[in-house]
Enzyme design. Structure first.
Site, PDB file in Angstrom:
ATOM      1  N   GLY A  10      -1.845  17.494  -2.533  1.00 30.16           N
ATOM      2  CA  GLY A  10      -0.688  16.654  -2.874  1.00 30.16           C
ATOM      3  C   GLY A  10      -0.768  16.179  -4.319  1.00 30.16           C
ATOM      4  O   GLY A  10       0.217  16.252  -5.061  1.00 30.16           O
TER       5      GLY A  10
ATOM      6  N   ASP B 220      -8.794   8.021 -10.716  1.00 33.30           N
ATOM      7  CA  ASP B 220      -9.447   7.138  -9.756  1.00 33.30           C
ATOM      8  C   ASP B 220      -8.453   6.034  -9.444  1.00 33.30           C
ATOM      9  O   ASP B 220      -7.787   5.519 -10.353  1.00 33.30           O
ATOM     10  CB  ASP B 220     -10.743   6.563 -10.327  1.00 33.30           C
TER      11      ASP B 220
HETATM   12  P1  IMP Z   1      -8.936   8.135  -4.790  1.00 33.45           P
HETATM   13  O1  IMP Z   1      -8.649   7.721  -6.164  1.00 33.45           O
HETATM   14  O2  IMP Z   1      -8.122   9.314  -4.332  1.00 33.45           O
HETATM   15  O3  IMP Z   1     -10.389   8.261  -4.483  1.00 33.45           O
HETATM   16  O4  IMP Z   1      -8.373   6.950  -3.860  1.00 33.45           O
HETATM   17  C1  IMP Z   1      -9.104   5.822  -3.553  1.00 33.45           C
HETATM   18  C2  IMP Z   1      -8.527   5.117  -2.361  1.00 33.45           C
HETATM   19  O5  IMP Z   1      -7.551   4.179  -2.802  1.00 33.45           O
HETATM   20  C3  IMP Z   1      -7.820   5.969  -1.344  1.00 33.45           C
HETATM   21  O6  IMP Z   1      -8.718   6.515  -0.430  1.00 33.45           O
HETATM   22  C4  IMP Z   1      -6.907   4.959  -0.690  1.00 33.45           C
HETATM   23  O7  IMP Z   1      -7.631   4.181   0.211  1.00 33.45           O
HETATM   24  C5  IMP Z   1      -6.523   4.059  -1.859  1.00 33.45           C
HETATM   25  N1  IMP Z   1      -5.270   4.512  -2.483  1.00 33.45           N
HETATM   26  C6  IMP Z   1      -5.129   4.996  -3.750  1.00 33.45           C
HETATM   27  N2  IMP Z   1      -3.843   5.299  -3.998  1.00 33.45           N
HETATM   28  C7  IMP Z   1      -3.165   5.006  -2.866  1.00 33.45           C
HETATM   29  C8  IMP Z   1      -1.790   5.128  -2.503  1.00 33.45           C
HETATM   30  O8  IMP Z   1      -0.929   5.598  -3.259  1.00 33.45           O
HETATM   31  N3  IMP Z   1      -1.487   4.734  -1.236  1.00 33.45           N
HETATM   32  C9  IMP Z   1      -2.400   4.244  -0.374  1.00 33.45           C
HETATM   33  N4  IMP Z   1      -3.677   4.115  -0.649  1.00 33.45           N
HETATM   34  C10 IMP Z   1      -4.084   4.494  -1.902  1.00 33.45           C
END
Ligand code: IMP
Length: 204
Positions: free
Chosen positions: A12, A70
């Site tokens: 995505g 991140d």
């Molecule tokens: P990463 O940056 O993909 O590792 O995301 C870290 C975490 O932040 C994710 O696993 C979600 O728990 C939360 N997160 C980040 N962006 C979103 C979003 O757009 N919707 C919901 N949760 C989010």
């Protein structure tokens, strides 16, 4: 065509990045497409540190330009937790139904004006010569009173956006992609990539 490797295994996110950078003359590859297998330890204490750790690792492994993001949720009432620990909050394998209910319980009877929260995203771009650029963007909202919506992922069902009068889990993917912290950060880093493309064209 010059390559950019985007440090993600999430299809995505890859689609979103490709769409936003489609007018640039770069080929955007995922880790898998670049043939990279790596388990990057995100042990930074800020979004910037973690995004840079991921992008630097990819540059070291590939010698190509790397992009990494991140992101996480900051809740004012919880002193900005879970923040950089959003994915690991209450345990990496704990379901978001449990994580979201836990947050709602913590904020039970907390008035609207104290329910402020934001999704944060930092995008880092690291070049093979070590030059590093980060961009941070946020989407401001509130922790909802109840879980609502089934779209999106993670904390979306409890993240209420006053502008739309619903949670981000009630927005369509197109709506969310227009206002998301990730889309904003990517748009902010685009001029840096445009400059890079120009200087590359001047050289070759
Ligand atoms: P990463 O940056 O993909 O590792 O995301 C870290 C975490 O932040 C994710 O696993 C979600 O728990 C939360 N997160 C980040 N962006 C979103 C979003 O757009 N919707 C919901 N949760 C989010």
């Amino acid at each position: 065509m010059r390559k950019i490797i985007f440090a993600t295994r999430n299809e995505g996110k890859l689609k979103e990045v490709r769409e936003l950078l489609k007018d640039l003359n770069f080929e955007v590859l995922s880790l898998k497409e670049a043939g990279l297998q790596t388990d990057i330890k995100e042990d930074g204490t800020t979004f910037e540190e973690n995004a840079i750790i991921k992008a630097r690792t990819i540059v070291e492994l590939s010698g190509e330009i790397a992009l990494a993001d991140d992101s996480g949720l900051e809740i004012d009432y919880l002193n900005k937790a879970p923040g950089v620990y959003s994915a690991r909050f209450l345990g990496e394998t704990t379901s978001y139904d449990i994580k979201n209910q836990y947050i709602l319980d913590k904020l039970k009877n907390v008035p609207t004006e104290k329910r402020g929260a934001r999704f944060v995203c930092v995008i880092a771009c690291v070049l093979p010569d070590g030059q590093t650029r980060t961009e941070r963007a946020v989407i401001e909202g509130q922790i909802a009173e109840n879980i609502a919506g089934t779209n999106g992922f993670g904390y979306d069902p409890i993240f209420y956006v006053p502008e739309f009068s619903c949670t981000t889990a009630e927005l369509t993917m197109e709506q969310k992609n227009k206002i998301s912290h990730r889309a904003k950060a990517l748009n902010q880093i685009k001029p840096f990539l445009q400059e890079l493309e120009k200087s590359w064209n001047r050289k070759y």
